[in-house]
Design a protein around this motif. Structure first.
Motif, PDB file in Angstrom:
ATOM      1  N   GLY A 105      37.073  10.809  -8.396  1.00 47.52           N
ATOM      2  CA  GLY A 105      37.304  10.063  -9.616  1.00 47.52           C
ATOM      3  C   GLY A 105      38.561   9.224  -9.485  1.00 47.52           C
ATOM      4  N   PRO A 106      38.882   8.425 -10.511  1.00 44.59           N
ATOM      5  CA  PRO A 106      40.033   7.522 -10.444  1.00 44.59           C
ATOM      6  C   PRO A 106      41.371   8.196 -10.670  1.00 44.59           C
ATOM      7  CG  PRO A 106      38.933   7.282 -12.534  1.00 44.59           C
ATOM      8  CD  PRO A 106      38.103   8.226 -11.731  1.00 44.59           C
ATOM      9  N   GLY A 107      41.365   9.468 -11.084  1.00 45.01           N
ATOM     10  CA  GLY A 107      42.614  10.202 -11.237  1.00 45.01           C
ATOM     11  C   GLY A 107      43.181  10.187 -12.644  1.00 45.01           C
ATOM     12  N   THR A 108      43.992  11.215 -12.927  1.00 42.43           N
ATOM     13  CA  THR A 108      44.765  11.311 -14.168  1.00 42.43           C
ATOM     14  C   THR A 108      46.222  11.493 -13.785  1.00 42.43           C
ATOM     15  OG1 THR A 108      43.001  12.313 -15.494  1.00 42.43           O
ATOM     16  CG2 THR A 108      45.259  12.692 -16.222  1.00 42.43           C
ATOM     17  N   ARG A 109      47.073  10.586 -14.253  1.00 42.47           N
ATOM     18  CA  ARG A 109      48.500  10.702 -13.970  1.00 42.47           C
ATOM     19  C   ARG A 109      49.153  11.458 -15.111  1.00 42.47           C
ATOM     20  NH1 ARG A 109      52.183   8.407 -10.606  1.00 42.47           N
ATOM     21  NH2 ARG A 109      50.588   7.027  -9.733  1.00 42.47           N
TER      22      ARG A 109
ATOM     23  N   LEU B  32      35.924  15.840  10.823  1.00 39.86           N
ATOM     24  CA  LEU B  32      37.161  15.163  10.447  1.00 39.86           C
ATOM     25  C   LEU B  32      36.765  13.906   9.685  1.00 39.86           C
ATOM     26  CD1 LEU B  32      39.909  13.553  10.703  1.00 39.86           C
ATOM     27  CD2 LEU B  32      40.118  15.983  11.166  1.00 39.86           C
ATOM     28  N   GLN B  33      37.344  13.751   8.510  1.00 41.56           N
ATOM     29  CA  GLN B  33      37.052  12.571   7.711  1.00 41.56           C
ATOM     30  C   GLN B  33      38.311  11.727   7.549  1.00 41.56           C
ATOM     31  OE1 GLN B  33      35.439  14.120   4.030  1.00 41.56           O
ATOM     32  NE2 GLN B  33      33.391  14.356   4.896  1.00 41.56           N
ATOM     33  N   TRP B  34      38.120  10.438   7.436  1.00 43.50           N
ATOM     34  CA  TRP B  34      39.209   9.514   7.116  1.00 43.50           C
ATOM     35  C   TRP B  34      38.889   8.829   5.792  1.00 43.50           C
ATOM     36  CZ3 TRP B  34      43.824   8.820   9.570  1.00 43.50           C
ATOM     37  CH2 TRP B  34      43.966   9.379  10.856  1.00 43.50           C
ATOM     38  N   TYR B  35      39.864   8.851   4.897  1.00 43.96           N
ATOM     39  CA  TYR B  35      39.745   8.207   3.592  1.00 43.96           C
ATOM     40  C   TYR B  35      40.831   7.130   3.477  1.00 43.96           C
ATOM     41  CZ  TYR B  35      36.827  12.091   1.920  1.00 43.96           C
ATOM     42  OH  TYR B  35      35.829  13.012   1.733  1.00 43.96           O
ATOM     43  N   ARG B  36      40.528   6.109   2.659  1.00 47.06           N
ATOM     44  CA  ARG B  36      41.553   5.139   2.291  1.00 47.06           C
ATOM     45  C   ARG B  36      41.707   5.162   0.778  1.00 47.06           C
ATOM     46  NH1 ARG B  36      40.829  -0.968   3.890  1.00 47.06           N
ATOM     47  NH2 ARG B  36      39.885  -1.202   1.851  1.00 47.06           N
ATOM     48  N   GLN B  37      42.958   5.133   0.345  1.00 48.59           N
ATOM     49  CA  GLN B  37      43.249   5.194  -1.077  1.00 48.59           C
ATOM     50  C   GLN B  37      44.131   4.019  -1.465  1.00 48.59           C
ATOM     51  OE1 GLN B  37      45.475   8.660  -2.271  1.00 48.59           O
ATOM     52  NE2 GLN B  37      44.915   8.471  -4.406  1.00 48.59           N
ATOM     53  N   PRO B  43      40.676   8.436  -3.454  1.00 45.73           N
ATOM     54  CA  PRO B  43      40.343   8.155  -2.059  1.00 45.73           C
ATOM     55  C   PRO B  43      38.866   7.781  -1.902  1.00 45.73           C
ATOM     56  CG  PRO B  43      41.584  10.205  -2.250  1.00 45.73           C
ATOM     57  CD  PRO B  43      41.178   9.801  -3.634  1.00 45.73           C
ATOM     58  N   VAL B  44      38.603   6.908  -0.927  1.00 48.61           N
ATOM     59  CA  VAL B  44      37.237   6.488  -0.623  1.00 48.61           C
ATOM     60  C   VAL B  44      36.987   6.757   0.852  1.00 48.61           C
ATOM     61  CG1 VAL B  44      35.613   4.567  -0.517  1.00 48.61           C
ATOM     62  CG2 VAL B  44      37.219   4.743  -2.423  1.00 48.61           C
ATOM     63  N   LEU B  45      35.865   7.398   1.154  1.00 48.74           N
ATOM     64  CA  LEU B  45      35.558   7.762   2.531  1.00 48.74           C
ATOM     65  C   LEU B  45      35.338   6.537   3.410  1.00 48.74           C
ATOM     66  CD1 LEU B  45      34.913  10.182   4.454  1.00 48.74           C
ATOM     67  CD2 LEU B  45      32.502   9.696   3.981  1.00 48.74           C
ATOM     68  N   LEU B  86      46.832   3.755   1.509  1.00 49.03           N
ATOM     69  CA  LEU B  86      47.182   5.080   2.019  1.00 49.03           C
ATOM     70  C   LEU B  86      45.971   5.619   2.775  1.00 49.03           C
ATOM     71  CD1 LEU B  86      49.232   7.484   1.981  1.00 49.03           C
ATOM     72  CD2 LEU B  86      47.982   8.327  -0.011  1.00 49.03           C
ATOM     73  N   TYR B  87      46.178   5.982   4.037  1.00 51.86           N
ATOM     74  CA  TYR B  87      45.102   6.514   4.863  1.00 51.86           C
ATOM     75  C   TYR B  87      45.282   8.020   4.990  1.00 51.86           C
ATOM     76  CZ  TYR B  87      43.798   1.769   5.963  1.00 51.86           C
ATOM     77  OH  TYR B  87      43.375   0.464   5.851  1.00 51.86           O
ATOM     78  N   LEU B  88      44.236   8.746   4.634  1.00 57.06           N
ATOM     79  CA  LEU B  88      44.268  10.199   4.637  1.00 57.06           C
ATOM     80  C   LEU B  88      43.230  10.737   5.609  1.00 57.06           C
ATOM     81  CD1 LEU B  88      44.284  10.590   0.768  1.00 57.06           C
ATOM     82  CD2 LEU B  88      46.148  11.355   2.224  1.00 57.06           C
ATOM     83  N   CYS B  89      43.638  11.705   6.436  1.00 58.50           N
ATOM     84  CA  CYS B  89      42.642  12.415   7.223  1.00 58.50           C
ATOM     85  C   CYS B  89      42.374  13.764   6.550  1.00 58.50           C
ATOM     86  CB  CYS B  89      43.078  12.592   8.672  1.00 58.50           C
ATOM     87  SG  CYS B  89      44.527  13.636   8.941  1.00 58.50           S
ATOM     88  N   ALA B  90      41.179  14.269   6.719  1.00 57.46           N
ATOM     89  CA  ALA B  90      40.786  15.529   6.085  1.00 57.46           C
ATOM     90  C   ALA B  90      39.848  16.271   7.020  1.00 57.46           C
ATOM     91  CB  ALA B  90      40.111  15.262   4.744  1.00 57.46           C
ATOM     92  N   GLY B  91      40.137  17.556   7.220  1.00 57.60           N
ATOM     93  CA  GLY B  91      39.337  18.346   8.140  1.00 57.60           C
ATOM     94  C   GLY B  91      38.548  19.428   7.432  1.00 57.60           C
TER      95      GLY B  91
END
Lengths: 113, 114
Positions: A105-109, B32-37, B43-45, B86-91
């Motif tokens: 989701g878009p988040g809640t701050r 292992l996944q990479w997301y960009r936020q 975040p979006v895969l 922001l680039y996030l990795c997730a395992g």
């Protein structure tokens, strides 16, 4: 499909107040998650649910509660807000575990003063 | 406790430069996944890698999963301002029952200047 929706977008609470963060998904996903994201700290799992009526603690559950009465909704409850709960909260869902995309989701701050 | 260490934490480069972001752990992961936020959004895969040694390409982005499934890298060729985020990795944990839970790295904040 709206995907995963969260309300409210922003909220300021006073110490000791309570509130519920709403999360709804319209993708018929069984698995749902609540994360908090603090600056420079990535995402930490608070609670998760593998289906209606089933919830379990994640890495940082203290100070929070959840319920899952329907497949669509997974609200997160803060009973006695503390400054340490100032964060951005994300809800996510997935249709199956393993290798599949988590939809966020878009988040809640939330700010607790 | 499984941890994912991402480096660098911050990266500021000029448009057209190449860059690599690393995600390392002492633990084995099933995937292992990479997301960009982007700011103000969730975040979006970008990609999921599941096989040791696997390489996946997404336009100018190349993702690699280490042979031992303990590390991953993201390489961007000719970065553009639109890559900022922001680039996030997730395992996904390799052992024990999986509930779809992911272990997230702390993220790499990328800024690409025109």
């Amino acid at each position: 499909n709206a995907g995963v929706t969260q309300t409210p977008k922003f909220r300021i609470l006073k110490i000791g107040q309570s509130m519920t963060l709403q999360c709804t998904q319209d993708m018929n996903h069984n698995y749902m998650y609540w994360y908090r994201q603090d600056p420079g700290m990535g995402l930490k799992l608070i609670y998760y649910s593998v289906g209606a009526g089933i919830t379990d603690k994640g890495e940082v559950p203290n100070g929070y509660n959840v319920s899952r009465s329907t497949t669509e909704d997974f609200p997160l409850r803060l009973e006695l807000a503390a400054p340490s709960q100032t964060s951005v909260y994300f809800c996510a869902s997935i249709i199956l575990p393993d290798y599949n995309e988590q939809f966020f989701g878009p988040g809640t701050r939330l700010t607790v003063l | 406790t499984q941890l994912l260490e991402q480096s660098p934490q911050f990266l500021s480069i000029q448009e057209g430069e190449n860059l690599t972001v690393y995600c390392n752990s002492s633990s084995v992961f099933s995937s292992l996944q990479w997301y960009r936020q982007e700011p103000g959004e969730g975040p979006v895969l970008l990609v999921t890698v599941v096989t040791g040694g696997e390489v996946k390409k997404l336009k100018r982005l190349t993702f690699q999963f280490g042979d031992a499934r303990k590390d991953s890298s993201l390489h961007i060729t000719a970065a553009q301002p639109g890559d900022t985020g922001l680039y996030l990795c997730a395992g996904g944990p390799a052992f024990g029952g999986s509930q779809g839970n992911l272990i997230f790295g702390k993220g790499t904040k990328l800024s690409v200047k025109p």
